[in-house]
Design an enzyme around this catalytic site. Structure first.
Site, PDB file in Angstrom:
ATOM      1  N   HIS A  22       0.777  -1.117  -0.139  1.00  0.00           N
ATOM      2  CA  HIS A  22      -0.131  -0.030  -0.015  1.00  0.00           C
ATOM      3  C   HIS A  22       0.879   1.189   0.018  1.00  0.00           C
ATOM      4  O   HIS A  22       2.134   1.086   0.319  1.00  0.00           O
ATOM      5  CB  HIS A  22      -0.921  -0.008   1.325  1.00  0.00           C
TER       6      HIS A  22
ATOM      7  N   LYS B 177      -0.220   4.529   4.481  1.00  0.00           N
ATOM      8  CA  LYS B 177      -1.046   3.645   5.341  1.00  0.00           C
ATOM      9  C   LYS B 177      -0.520   3.178   6.572  1.00  0.00           C
ATOM     10  O   LYS B 177       0.751   2.659   6.472  1.00  0.00           O
ATOM     11  CB  LYS B 177      -1.364   2.482   4.398  1.00  0.00           C
TER      12      LYS B 177
HETATM   13  N1  NDP Z   1     -13.355  -0.184   3.304  1.00  0.00           N
HETATM   14  C1  NDP Z   1     -12.568   0.139   2.190  1.00  0.00           C
HETATM   15  O1  NDP Z   1     -12.805  -0.356   1.047  1.00  0.00           O
HETATM   16  C2  NDP Z   1     -11.319   0.721   2.214  1.00  0.00           C
HETATM   17  C3  NDP Z   1     -10.529   1.223   3.300  1.00  0.00           C
HETATM   18  N2  NDP Z   1      -9.691   2.083   3.409  1.00  0.00           N
HETATM   19  C4  NDP Z   1      -9.328   2.616   4.898  1.00  0.00           C
HETATM   20  O2  NDP Z   1      -9.952   3.942   4.823  1.00  0.00           O
HETATM   21  C5  NDP Z   1      -9.053   4.644   6.011  1.00  0.00           C
HETATM   22  C6  NDP Z   1      -8.805   5.928   5.319  1.00  0.00           C
HETATM   23  O3  NDP Z   1      -7.951   5.758   4.169  1.00  0.00           O
HETATM   24  P1  NDP Z   1      -7.046   7.169   3.688  1.00  0.00           P
HETATM   25  O4  NDP Z   1      -8.073   8.047   3.357  1.00  0.00           O
HETATM   26  O5  NDP Z   1      -6.111   6.392   2.608  1.00  0.00           O
HETATM   27  O6  NDP Z   1      -6.134   7.383   4.844  1.00  0.00           O
HETATM   28  P2  NDP Z   1      -5.537   8.845   5.325  1.00  0.00           P
HETATM   29  O7  NDP Z   1      -4.531   8.556   6.456  1.00  0.00           O
HETATM   30  O8  NDP Z   1      -4.760   9.294   4.206  1.00  0.00           O
HETATM   31  O9  NDP Z   1      -6.675   9.744   5.680  1.00  0.00           O
HETATM   32  C7  NDP Z   1      -7.413   9.771   6.674  1.00  0.00           C
HETATM   33  C8  NDP Z   1      -7.779  11.187   6.820  1.00  0.00           C
HETATM   34  O10 NDP Z   1      -8.679  11.213   8.216  1.00  0.00           O
HETATM   35  C9  NDP Z   1      -8.083  12.268   8.722  1.00  0.00           C
HETATM   36  N3  NDP Z   1      -8.385  11.778  10.329  1.00  0.00           N
HETATM   37  C10 NDP Z   1      -7.516  11.263  11.527  1.00  0.00           C
HETATM   38  N4  NDP Z   1      -7.888  11.092  12.423  1.00  0.00           N
HETATM   39  C11 NDP Z   1      -9.344  11.559  12.383  1.00  0.00           C
HETATM   40  C12 NDP Z   1     -10.506  11.521  13.169  1.00  0.00           C
HETATM   41  N5  NDP Z   1     -10.314  11.349  14.599  1.00  0.00           N
HETATM   42  N6  NDP Z   1     -11.755  12.136  12.949  1.00  0.00           N
HETATM   43  C13 NDP Z   1     -11.851  12.382  11.471  1.00  0.00           C
HETATM   44  N7  NDP Z   1     -10.757  12.187  10.692  1.00  0.00           N
HETATM   45  C14 NDP Z   1      -9.694  11.813  10.989  1.00  0.00           C
HETATM   46  C15 NDP Z   1      -6.707  12.343   8.700  1.00  0.00           C
HETATM   47  O11 NDP Z   1      -6.395  13.658   9.020  1.00  0.00           O
HETATM   48  P3  NDP Z   1      -4.692  13.632   9.018  1.00  0.00           P
HETATM   49  O12 NDP Z   1      -4.052  13.138   8.019  1.00  0.00           O
HETATM   50  O13 NDP Z   1      -4.412  15.250   9.151  1.00  0.00           O
HETATM   51  O14 NDP Z   1      -4.403  12.825  10.306  1.00  0.00           O
HETATM   52  C16 NDP Z   1      -6.861  12.239   7.006  1.00  0.00           C
HETATM   53  O15 NDP Z   1      -7.356  13.388   6.624  1.00  0.00           O
HETATM   54  C17 NDP Z   1      -7.949   3.699   6.152  1.00  0.00           C
HETATM   55  O16 NDP Z   1      -8.262   3.087   7.482  1.00  0.00           O
HETATM   56  C18 NDP Z   1      -7.837   2.715   5.117  1.00  0.00           C
HETATM   57  O17 NDP Z   1      -7.312   1.518   5.259  1.00  0.00           O
HETATM   58  C19 NDP Z   1      -9.170   2.681   2.533  1.00  0.00           C
HETATM   59  C20 NDP Z   1      -9.489   2.191   1.193  1.00  0.00           C
HETATM   60  C21 NDP Z   1     -10.576   1.438   0.820  1.00  0.00           C
HETATM   61  O1  LIG Z   2      -5.746   2.089   3.193  1.00  0.00           O
HETATM   62  C1  LIG Z   2      -6.126   1.531   1.839  1.00  0.00           C
HETATM   63  O2  LIG Z   2      -5.637   2.126   0.847  1.00  0.00           O
HETATM   64  C2  LIG Z   2      -6.717   0.523   1.643  1.00  0.00           C
HETATM   65  N1  LIG Z   2      -7.269  -0.105   2.827  1.00  0.00           N
HETATM   66  C3  LIG Z   2      -8.092  -1.233   2.972  1.00  0.00           C
HETATM   67  C4  LIG Z   2      -7.396  -2.406   3.745  1.00  0.00           C
HETATM   68  O3  LIG Z   2      -6.675  -2.162   4.792  1.00  0.00           O
HETATM   69  O4  LIG Z   2      -7.553  -3.686   3.122  1.00  0.00           O
HETATM   70  C5  LIG Z   2      -8.797  -1.578   1.760  1.00  0.00           C
HETATM   71  C6  LIG Z   2      -7.622  -1.536   0.399  1.00  0.00           C
HETATM   72  O5  LIG Z   2      -6.611  -2.410   0.632  1.00  0.00           O
HETATM   73  C7  LIG Z   2      -7.249  -0.073   0.303  1.00  0.00           C
END
Ligand code: NDP
Ligand SMILES: O=C(O)C1=N[C@H](C(=O)O)C[C@H](O)C1
Length: 300
Positions: free
Chosen positions: A179, A183
């Site tokens: 990833h 992440k």
């Molecule tokens: N279910 C699915 O299909 C998928 C799941 N995911 C998951 O989604 C999550 C987010 O992914 P991604 O956007 O890439 O991650 P990032 O860490 O890049 O972004 C997360 C965002 O959430 C903010 N944040 C941190 N803490 C809080 C809080 N307490 N309340 C609200 N916002 C907060 C962060 O701020 P800052 O960076 O300033 O701390 C950042 O802007 C991960 O857990 C990932 O694994 C991702 C892709 C697909």
């Molecule tokens: O953080 C990501 O990017 C993703 N998170 C999910 C995971 O933890 O499996 C889904 C996908 O892999 C992308």
């Protein structure tokens, strides 16, 4: 999307912006006819600000005011206002794409504020998450992967594992997931797939055995294209027989985030329908959404 019963529009509070996954989900909501709540939760210790979400495909856009997660009173008042604006309790739903460290607290926040939610964020204490939401009989979709084809693959693997348990007895398992370097947690998808594979093989594989790639150079060597370095999920699962003469491999490689975002908006629509038809809330998985025929991502 108009709510069939009330005629009001389904409104979605997308939490975690300006994170890339939350932004992609918000754009997909606009694209799929959902309305964005004018307020949403962002990380602690950030100055409140207004973000404009624009979906290039539909040409729709919407302004969202971001409130830090620590400003609980302000957030609760904002939710109450958004709910009223949406036309009632069943019309305001939340999407959570925040941070693994926020998963459990955010789920309790949604429960406490009567807000059905789609939890895409991975990590946190997953057993507690399921226990909290189930005990509250709250409406939620929780899944580590919202991509239609990956959910279908997970469903097939679960079927295989329950129909032919131990079919790969004696085989050893190797898992590598790559990833983007931002992440912080181990892939939730990899963990879920491993749970099924462990039923098929008796290998004592644990999540700690997952080979995680987070560096750009290693990712490129693993096959990730340059344009995917800021957002990709490349997974390879290998099952090898004890004498090494037979090998099976399962691979899913995703560049970008569109497929998850599409599935997330579909999950909101699915949950919104459940709110109209079911008396009691429960936790649904994306496999439930898929089985209901509710996944219609434009990447089909
Ligand atoms: N279910 C699915 O299909 C998928 C799941 N995911 C998951 O989604 C999550 C987010 O992914 P991604 O956007 O890439 O991650 P990032 O860490 O890049 O972004 C997360 C965002 O959430 C903010 N944040 C941190 N803490 C809080 C809080 N307490 N309340 C609200 N916002 C907060 C962060 O701020 P800052 O960076 O300033 O701390 C950042 O802007 C991960 O857990 C990932 O694994 C991702 C892709 C697909
Ligand atoms: O953080 C990501 O990017 C993703 N998170 C999910 C995971 O933890 O499996 C889904 C996908 O892999 C992308």
């Amino acid at each position: 999307m108009a709510n069939a019963e009330s005629g009001s529009e389904v409104t979605v509070m997308v939490n975690g912006m300006p994170g890339p996954m939350a932004i992609a989900a918000a754009e997909a909501c606009l694209r799929k006819g959902l309305k964005l709540s004018p307020v949403a939760m962002t990380r602690p210790e950030i100055d409140p600000c207004i973000l404009t979400i624009s979906d290039a495909v539909s040409g729709k856009s919407s302004n969202v005011q971001l409130i830090p997660s620590t400003e609980t009173d302000e957030l609760e008042a904002a939710i109450a206002g958004a709910r009223e604006g949406a036309g009632g309790e069943k019309n305001l739903l939340a999407i959570d794409y925040t941070h693994p460290s926020a998963v459990n607290a955010n789920a309790l926040f949604y429960i406490g504020n009567q807000t059905p939610f789609v939890m895409g964020t991975t990590g946190g204490d997953r057993e507690k998450l399921m226990a909290d939401v189930t005990a509250a009989k709250h409406f939620a979709v929780i899944a580590p992967n919202m991509g239609k084809q990956i959910v279908a693959m997970q469903a097939a693997l679960e079927d295989l594992a329950s129909t032919y348990p131990s079919a790969f007895a004696g085989y050893s398992l190797q898992v590598t997931e790559s990833h983007q370097k931002t992440k912080v947690d181990t892939s939730g998808t990899a963990k879920a797939v491993i749970d099924s594979l462990k039923t098929l093989s008796d290998d004592g594989f644990s999540y700690d055995d997952i080979n995680m790639i987070r560096g750009d150079q290693e990712a490129v060597e693993f096959g990730v294209p340059e344009e995917g370095l800021h957002g990709h999920a490349f997974h390879t699962y290998t099952l090898t027989s004890s004498d090494g003469s037979v090998q099976f491999q399962l691979q899913h490689n995703v560049v970008g985030r569109t497929s998850y975002a599409e599935g997330t908006a579909d999950a909101v629509k699915f949950l919104s329908k459940k709110l109209q038809t079911e008396q009691e809330g429960r936790v649904y998985s994306m496999i439930n959404v898929l089985e209901a025929g509710a996944l219609d991502g434009f990447l089909d």
